[in-house]
Motif scaffolding. Structure first.
Motif, PDB file in Angstrom:
ATOM      1  N   ALA A   1       0.831  -1.206   0.000  1.00  0.00           N
ATOM      2  CA  ALA A   1       0.000   0.000   0.000  1.00  0.00           C
ATOM      3  C   ALA A   1       0.869   1.260   0.000  1.00  0.00           C
ATOM      4  CB  ALA A   1      -0.933  -0.008   1.214  1.00  0.00           C
ATOM      5  N   LEU A   2       1.926   1.245   0.809  1.00  0.00           N
ATOM      6  CA  LEU A   2       2.834   2.392   0.856  1.00  0.00           C
ATOM      7  C   LEU A   2       3.588   2.559  -0.460  1.00  0.00           C
ATOM      8  CD1 LEU A   2       4.251   2.012   4.486  1.00  0.00           C
ATOM      9  CD2 LEU A   2       2.750   3.828   3.637  1.00  0.00           C
ATOM     10  N   LEU A   3       3.938   1.417  -1.074  1.00  0.00           N
ATOM     11  CA  LEU A   3       4.611   1.474  -2.369  1.00  0.00           C
ATOM     12  C   LEU A   3       3.738   2.150  -3.418  1.00  0.00           C
ATOM     13  CD1 LEU A   3       6.437  -1.961  -2.846  1.00  0.00           C
ATOM     14  CD2 LEU A   3       7.447   0.307  -3.035  1.00  0.00           C
ATOM     15  N   LYS A   4       2.475   1.755  -3.465  1.00  0.00           N
ATOM     16  CA  LYS A   4       1.564   2.347  -4.449  1.00  0.00           C
ATOM     17  C   LYS A   4       1.445   3.853  -4.228  1.00  0.00           C
ATOM     18  CE  LYS A   4      -1.141  -1.904  -4.879  1.00  0.00           C
ATOM     19  NZ  LYS A   4      -2.420  -2.565  -4.548  1.00  0.00           N
ATOM     20  N   SER A   5       1.386   4.239  -2.956  1.00  0.00           N
ATOM     21  CA  SER A   5       1.284   5.665  -2.647  1.00  0.00           C
ATOM     22  C   SER A   5       2.565   6.400  -3.032  1.00  0.00           C
ATOM     23  CB  SER A   5       1.004   5.841  -1.147  1.00  0.00           C
ATOM     24  OG  SER A   5       0.999   7.217  -0.798  1.00  0.00           O
ATOM     25  N   LYS A   6       3.711   5.828  -2.662  1.00  0.00           N
ATOM     26  CA  LYS A   6       4.992   6.470  -2.948  1.00  0.00           C
ATOM     27  C   LYS A   6       5.247   6.575  -4.447  1.00  0.00           C
ATOM     28  CE  LYS A   6       8.696   5.678  -0.438  1.00  0.00           C
ATOM     29  NZ  LYS A   6       9.903   5.049   0.178  1.00  0.00           N
ATOM     30  N   LEU A   7       4.856   5.534  -5.186  1.00  0.00           N
ATOM     31  CA  LEU A   7       5.109   5.494  -6.625  1.00  0.00           C
ATOM     32  C   LEU A   7       3.977   6.122  -7.432  1.00  0.00           C
ATOM     33  CD1 LEU A   7       6.535   1.861  -6.824  1.00  0.00           C
ATOM     34  CD2 LEU A   7       7.826   3.995  -6.871  1.00  0.00           C
ATOM     35  N   GLN A   8       2.934   6.567  -6.735  1.00  0.00           N
ATOM     36  CA  GLN A   8       1.803   7.257  -7.355  1.00  0.00           C
ATOM     37  C   GLN A   8       1.105   6.374  -8.398  1.00  0.00           C
ATOM     38  OE1 GLN A   8       3.610  10.894  -8.783  1.00  0.00           O
ATOM     39  NE2 GLN A   8       3.382  11.904  -6.803  1.00  0.00           N
ATOM     40  N   ILE A   9       0.836   5.138  -7.993  1.00  0.00           N
ATOM     41  CA  ILE A   9       0.081   4.233  -8.841  1.00  0.00           C
ATOM     42  C   ILE A   9      -1.064   3.644  -8.018  1.00  0.00           C
ATOM     43  CG2 ILE A   9       2.006   3.656 -10.365  1.00  0.00           C
ATOM     44  CD1 ILE A   9       2.526   1.223  -8.791  1.00  0.00           C
TER      45      ILE A   9
END
Length: 218
Positions: A183-191
């Motif tokens: 979830a944090l990855l998606k937020s950080k990578l804006q996807i």
């Protein structure tokens, strides 16, 4: 000099072993085919050098390097891998590796890297070092630059088809922790979706479509 070669392909391990023994006098080689075994055997063998592939069948080379360096701060680790994307190089150096060469390098350069890293000196393949110095990355790579080592680990395994439960088992964390990382990855990578996450990993050269499994998505 004792060297541990960590690669899951037997032909590759034997080829590297034969090559290095012909070019580096007095070399004693131990071959290991998985990350877990590499960590377990390091303490028994205490090699002067670990020659480490990035893509292993259980845990990634990044995690192997992190675990070894966490317990044995003086360990000399040289990555020898097909991966040449700059985010992967930086991650390797961030977890404490002294060297990084690709499987496209000349035999002479590999032998030189082995000798230098075993002696405690840093070595990065010339072509890779040049790209690092000039910071010539694909446009998508800047989104991966600030990822932590654990985030990169999760991204690699997930993009290759590992289920959340499978990733949790390999990293010895809970499934909830892995879900939080994603979830944090998606937020950080804006996807927004898992599919976009996989496409990003492929576009960045971290995985290839031929490497993807039919792992369960949760």
């Amino acid at each position: 000099m004792k060297v541990m070669i960590v690669d899951d392909h037997q032909v590759v391990r034997q080829g590297i072993s034969n090559l290095l023994q012909s070019m580096v006098p007095g070399l004693a080689v131990t071959e290991v085919d998985s990350g877990q075994d590499a960590v377990a055997q390091y303490g028994q063998l205490l090699p002067e050098l670990v020659l480490l592939d990035m893509g292993l069948p259980d845990i990634s080379g990044l995690e192997v390097a992190r675990r070894i360096r966490q317990r044995w701060r003086g360990a000399s680790i040289l990555f020898f891998t097909m991966h040449e994307e700059l985010p992967m190089v930086r991650q390797a150096l961030d977890v404490g590796a002294l060297g990084f060469v690709t499987k496209n390098c000349a035999p002479e350069e590999l032998a030189e890297a082995v000798k230098r890293v075993a002696a405690g000196q840093p070595y990065i393949e010339h072509a890779v070092a040049t790209r690092l110095a000039m910071n010539q990355e694909r446009p998508v790579d800047h989104r991966l630059r600030d990822m932590t080592q654990r985030e990169m680990e999760v991204l690699l395994m997930y993009a290759r088809g590992e289920s959340i439960q499978g990733i949790a088992g390999r990293l010895c964390v809970s499934s909830k922790t892995v879900s939080n990382h994603l979830a944090l990855l998606k937020s950080k990578l804006q996807i927004e979706s898992a599919v976009e996450l996989i496409h990003l990993a492929v576009d960045a050269g971290l995985v290839r479509y031929g490497q993807l499994n039919d792992g369960q998505r949760v």
